[in-house]
Scaffold this motif. Structure first.
Motif, PDB file in Angstrom:
ATOM      1  N   THR A 133     -42.286  -7.314  52.533  1.00 25.17           N
ATOM      2  CA  THR A 133     -43.010  -7.933  51.418  1.00 25.17           C
ATOM      3  C   THR A 133     -43.096  -6.965  50.242  1.00 25.17           C
ATOM      4  OG1 THR A 133     -44.332  -9.283  52.930  1.00 25.17           O
ATOM      5  CG2 THR A 133     -45.176  -8.975  50.701  1.00 25.17           C
ATOM      6  N   ALA A 134     -43.476  -5.731  50.536  1.00 28.50           N
ATOM      7  CA  ALA A 134     -43.578  -4.717  49.482  1.00 28.50           C
ATOM      8  C   ALA A 134     -42.216  -4.427  48.865  1.00 28.50           C
ATOM      9  CB  ALA A 134     -44.187  -3.445  50.062  1.00 28.50           C
ATOM     10  N   LEU A 135     -41.210  -4.239  49.703  1.00 26.01           N
ATOM     11  CA  LEU A 135     -39.876  -3.906  49.215  1.00 26.01           C
ATOM     12  C   LEU A 135     -39.304  -5.023  48.357  1.00 26.01           C
ATOM     13  CD1 LEU A 135     -37.446  -1.937  49.324  1.00 26.01           C
ATOM     14  CD2 LEU A 135     -36.678  -3.165  51.366  1.00 26.01           C
ATOM     15  N   GLN A 136     -39.437  -6.258  48.813  1.00 23.82           N
ATOM     16  CA  GLN A 136     -38.877  -7.375  48.051  1.00 23.82           C
ATOM     17  C   GLN A 136     -39.630  -7.596  46.749  1.00 23.82           C
ATOM     18  OE1 GLN A 136     -38.500 -10.684  50.868  1.00 23.82           O
ATOM     19  NE2 GLN A 136     -37.321  -9.389  52.247  1.00 23.82           N
ATOM     20  N   ILE A 138     -40.977  -5.163  44.989  1.00 27.22           N
ATOM     21  CA  ILE A 138     -40.525  -4.057  44.152  1.00 27.22           C
ATOM     22  C   ILE A 138     -39.109  -4.312  43.642  1.00 27.22           C
ATOM     23  CG2 ILE A 138     -39.801  -1.636  44.313  1.00 27.22           C
ATOM     24  CD1 ILE A 138     -42.411  -1.215  45.969  1.00 27.22           C
ATOM     25  N   ASP A 139     -38.243  -4.840  44.506  1.00 27.87           N
ATOM     26  CA  ASP A 139     -36.886  -5.185  44.068  1.00 27.87           C
ATOM     27  C   ASP A 139     -36.915  -6.313  43.040  1.00 27.87           C
ATOM     28  OD1 ASP A 139     -35.685  -3.292  45.674  1.00 27.87           O
ATOM     29  OD2 ASP A 139     -35.201  -4.681  47.300  1.00 27.87           O
ATOM     30  N   ARG A 140     -37.775  -7.311  43.262  1.00 23.46           N
ATOM     31  CA  ARG A 140     -37.854  -8.465  42.362  1.00 23.46           C
ATOM     32  C   ARG A 140     -38.266  -8.039  40.957  1.00 23.46           C
ATOM     33  NH1 ARG A 140     -39.419 -13.912  43.547  1.00 23.46           N
ATOM     34  NH2 ARG A 140     -38.555 -13.610  45.640  1.00 23.46           N
ATOM     35  N   THR A 141     -39.110  -7.033  40.861  1.00 17.94           N
ATOM     36  CA  THR A 141     -39.597  -6.583  39.549  1.00 17.94           C
ATOM     37  C   THR A 141     -38.806  -5.399  39.002  1.00 17.94           C
ATOM     38  OG1 THR A 141     -41.265  -5.260  40.712  1.00 17.94           O
ATOM     39  CG2 THR A 141     -41.948  -7.414  39.892  1.00 17.94           C
ATOM     40  N   GLY A 142     -37.838  -4.937  39.763  1.00 16.32           N
ATOM     41  CA  GLY A 142     -36.954  -3.875  39.271  1.00 16.32           C
ATOM     42  C   GLY A 142     -37.635  -2.548  39.044  1.00 16.32           C
ATOM     43  N   VAL A 143     -38.563  -2.187  39.904  1.00 15.00           N
ATOM     44  CA  VAL A 143     -39.276  -0.915  39.749  1.00 15.00           C
ATOM     45  C   VAL A 143     -38.293   0.246  39.793  1.00 15.00           C
ATOM     46  CG1 VAL A 143     -40.950   0.650  40.795  1.00 15.00           C
ATOM     47  CG2 VAL A 143     -41.431  -1.804  40.703  1.00 15.00           C
ATOM     48  N   THR A 144     -38.433   1.129  38.822  1.00 14.14           N
ATOM     49  CA  THR A 144     -37.540   2.273  38.751  1.00 14.14           C
ATOM     50  C   THR A 144     -38.295   3.491  38.249  1.00 14.14           C
ATOM     51  OG1 THR A 144     -35.361   2.994  37.930  1.00 14.14           O
ATOM     52  CG2 THR A 144     -36.796   1.827  36.376  1.00 14.14           C
ATOM     53  N   GLY A 157     -52.227  -3.375  54.380  1.00 17.40           N
ATOM     54  CA  GLY A 157     -50.951  -3.219  55.062  1.00 17.40           C
ATOM     55  C   GLY A 157     -49.766  -3.271  54.119  1.00 17.40           C
ATOM     56  N   VAL A 158     -49.711  -4.280  53.253  1.00 19.63           N
ATOM     57  CA  VAL A 158     -48.608  -4.395  52.300  1.00 19.63           C
ATOM     58  C   VAL A 158     -48.749  -3.354  51.198  1.00 19.63           C
ATOM     59  CG1 VAL A 158     -47.435  -5.917  50.680  1.00 19.63           C
ATOM     60  CG2 VAL A 158     -48.369  -6.856  52.791  1.00 19.63           C
ATOM     61  N   GLY A 159     -49.952  -3.249  50.639  1.00 17.66           N
ATOM     62  CA  GLY A 159     -50.161  -2.363  49.504  1.00 17.66           C
ATOM     63  C   GLY A 159     -49.868  -0.910  49.791  1.00 17.66           C
ATOM     64  N   SER A 160     -50.299  -0.421  50.957  1.00 17.03           N
ATOM     65  CA  SER A 160     -50.087   0.994  51.270  1.00 17.03           C
ATOM     66  C   SER A 160     -48.607   1.326  51.391  1.00 17.03           C
ATOM     67  CB  SER A 160     -50.823   1.370  52.558  1.00 17.03           C
ATOM     68  OG  SER A 160     -50.365   0.606  53.654  1.00 17.03           O
ATOM     69  N   LEU A 161     -47.814   0.374  51.885  1.00 16.30           N
ATOM     70  CA  LEU A 161     -46.365   0.593  51.952  1.00 16.30           C
ATOM     71  C   LEU A 161     -45.740   0.434  50.567  1.00 16.30           C
ATOM     72  CD1 LEU A 161     -45.578  -1.272  55.298  1.00 16.30           C
ATOM     73  CD2 LEU A 161     -45.908   1.176  54.939  1.00 16.30           C
ATOM     74  N   GLY A 162     -46.238  -0.534  49.787  1.00 14.72           N
ATOM     75  CA  GLY A 162     -45.722  -0.720  48.438  1.00 14.72           C
ATOM     76  C   GLY A 162     -45.951   0.489  47.550  1.00 14.72           C
ATOM     77  N   VAL A 163     -47.123   1.105  47.663  1.00 20.51           N
ATOM     78  CA  VAL A 163     -47.401   2.324  46.910  1.00 20.51           C
ATOM     79  C   VAL A 163     -46.340   3.374  47.203  1.00 20.51           C
ATOM     80  CG1 VAL A 163     -48.957   4.309  46.758  1.00 20.51           C
ATOM     81  CG2 VAL A 163     -49.890   1.984  46.653  1.00 20.51           C
ATOM     82  N   ALA A 251     -43.920 -15.810  42.168  1.00 27.78           N
ATOM     83  CA  ALA A 251     -44.536 -15.862  43.495  1.00 27.78           C
ATOM     84  C   ALA A 251     -43.492 -15.485  44.527  1.00 27.78           C
ATOM     85  CB  ALA A 251     -45.074 -17.257  43.767  1.00 27.78           C
ATOM     86  N   LEU A 252     -43.909 -14.766  45.553  1.00 32.83           N
ATOM     87  CA  LEU A 252     -42.950 -14.295  46.562  1.00 32.83           C
ATOM     88  C   LEU A 252     -43.431 -14.621  47.957  1.00 32.83           C
ATOM     89  CD1 LEU A 252     -40.844 -11.141  46.660  1.00 32.83           C
ATOM     90  CD2 LEU A 252     -42.407 -11.479  48.576  1.00 32.83           C
ATOM     91  N   TRP A 253     -42.541 -15.152  48.769  1.00 33.66           N
ATOM     92  CA  TRP A 253     -42.751 -15.335  50.207  1.00 33.66           C
ATOM     93  C   TRP A 253     -41.670 -14.518  50.891  1.00 33.66           C
ATOM     94  CZ3 TRP A 253     -46.231 -18.540  53.055  1.00 33.66           C
ATOM     95  CH2 TRP A 253     -45.988 -18.562  54.428  1.00 33.66           C
ATOM     96  N   VAL A 254     -42.051 -13.546  51.678  1.00 32.44           N
ATOM     97  CA  VAL A 254     -41.104 -12.590  52.233  1.00 32.44           C
ATOM     98  C   VAL A 254     -40.083 -13.269  53.147  1.00 32.44           C
ATOM     99  CG1 VAL A 254     -42.644 -12.055  54.168  1.00 32.44           C
ATOM    100  CG2 VAL A 254     -40.906 -10.398  53.467  1.00 32.44           C
ATOM    101  N   ARG A 255     -38.832 -12.766  53.096  1.00 33.01           N
ATOM    102  CA  ARG A 255     -37.753 -13.272  53.930  1.00 33.01           C
ATOM    103  C   ARG A 255     -37.339 -12.212  54.955  1.00 33.01           C
ATOM    104  NH1 ARG A 255     -33.483 -15.731  49.462  1.00 33.01           N
ATOM    105  NH2 ARG A 255     -34.869 -17.365  48.597  1.00 33.01           N
ATOM    106  N   PRO A 256     -36.977 -12.625  56.170  1.00 31.31           N
ATOM    107  CA  PRO A 256     -36.385 -11.666  57.107  1.00 31.31           C
ATOM    108  C   PRO A 256     -35.116 -11.052  56.501  1.00 31.31           C
ATOM    109  CG  PRO A 256     -36.961 -13.706  58.232  1.00 31.31           C
ATOM    110  CD  PRO A 256     -37.105 -13.973  56.759  1.00 31.31           C
ATOM    111  N   ASP A 257     -34.890  -9.771  56.746  1.00 34.19           N
ATOM    112  CA  ASP A 257     -33.750  -9.098  56.118  1.00 34.19           C
ATOM    113  C   ASP A 257     -33.461  -7.804  56.861  1.00 34.19           C
ATOM    114  OD1 ASP A 257     -31.772  -8.260  54.316  1.00 34.19           O
ATOM    115  OD2 ASP A 257     -33.249  -7.298  53.015  1.00 34.19           O
ATOM    116  N   SER A 258     -32.361  -7.771  57.579  1.00 29.60           N
ATOM    117  CA  SER A 258     -32.031  -6.577  58.359  1.00 29.60           C
ATOM    118  C   SER A 258     -31.699  -5.393  57.461  1.00 29.60           C
ATOM    119  CB  SER A 258     -30.864  -6.871  59.305  1.00 29.60           C
ATOM    120  OG  SER A 258     -29.715  -7.274  58.581  1.00 29.60           O
TER     121      SER A 258
END
Length: 306
Positions: A133-136, A138-144, A157-163, A251-258
């Motif tokens: 959820t955090a990764l997608q 961040i990718d969706r908004t193009g964080v750089t 849970g999501v926020g701490s990983l997103g940070v 709006a984002l709903w997380v997708r499974p992604d290996s």
């Protein structure tokens, strides 16, 4: 096998530890001996019937979409893995029936990656849904590198990983959390602020020119409170507030992604992604895990061990 099941929609009182038939292993699937299962708010929301308009749910339901464990059998056409491989994954299928709160679960290989060597079973089980959820987001908004990112719900849970993912990409991160979690956020590389009335003023005190990206992982009006400090609404993502689209965000709903799981594992093994498990409970105490999740005060993750 033993599994946590619920016979009908309801709350934690519906969860019971029962004997359940072994899962079948379809083509492109593997059978996993579960070592740990992550607990997420979506688990009890699904169990309460809040997602009934979105997903087919078959009872008795075995909840859980986050798993870490060992492959014990392969379905047809699985060149990616071998018996004995340690894996983790976000195993949401098209309908809900046989989830991760069990001794064994089947999962498609597109939902799995190899378990990060640096993480324990419980830590690994806490990563997939929240981490993706955090990764997608961040990718969706193009964080750089050079971006200033405002993360709402930064100690969860999501926020701490997103940070941590945003920091690893070179961004400056401002995170909202209660006072008791401010030191924790500093340890992750964020600048903490409290949420609530006056949020915009507190953000402007740290970033007078505003922020480049807003990641809303908590809802409850955080999106609207961010609008006046945000430079580009197209770089606004929420997982908890549908009003974000009307404000020009996503709006984002997380997708499974290996592939995403593999990236998260790489960050963990490089020492750039720590996983804080605040509550580790045995499978039989799944009801207690849901109660803790519903209280909404957990720092990091809740995990069931099997």
């Amino acid at each position: 096998m033993k599994a946590i099941t619920q016979a009908a929609y309801g709350g934690p009182e519906q969860l019971t530890l029962t004997e359940h038939p072994e899962p079948k292993v379809a083509p492109s699937e593997v059978l996993i001996e579960v070592k740990a299962a992550g607990v997420n708010p979506v688990d009890w929301k699904l169990g309460a019937g809040y997602l009934d308009s979105l997903m087919e749910v078959h009872f008795p339901l075995v909840p859980g979409w986050d798993v870490a464990g060992v492959i014990t059998a392969l379905g047809p056409d699985v060149p990616e893995f071998a018996v004995g491989d340690e894996v983790y994954g976000y195993i949401r299928k098209d309908s809900a029936h046989l989830g991760a709160y069990a001794e064994r679960v089947s999962a498609n290989v597109r939902m799995l990656a190899r378990k990060p060597a640096s993480l324990s079973w419980s830590q690994a089980a806490g990563v997939p849904l929240a981490g993706l959820t955090a990764l997608q987001s961040i990718d969706r908004t193009g964080v750089t590198s050079g971006d200033t990112v405002l993360v709402h719900g930064a100690s969860g849970g999501v926020g701490s990983l997103g940070v941590q993912i945003a920091v690893a990409r070179g961004a400056r991160v401002i995170g909202t959390a209660s006072e008791r979690n401010h030191e924790y956020l500093r340890s992750l590389g964020a600048e903490p602020i409290t949420y609530g009335d006056g949020l915009a003023d507190r953000v402007k005190a740290l970033a007078p020119e505003g922020v480049d990206v807003v990641l809303d992982f908590v809802g409850g009006g955080a999106v609207r409170a961010s609008v006046e400090v945000h430079r580009d609404r197209s770089r606004l993502v929420s997982i908890a507030d549908g009003d974000v689209v009307g404000l020009g965000g996503q709006a984002l709903w997380v997708r499974p992604d290996s592939a995403g799981l593999a990236e998260l594992g790489r960050l963990a093994d490089e020492g750039k992604l720590a996983v804080h498990v605040e509550h580790e409970l045995p499978l039989a105490e799944a009801a207690r895990a849901w109660e803790l999740s519903q209280a909404g005060r957990t720092r990091g993750k809740i995990v069931l061990t099997v």
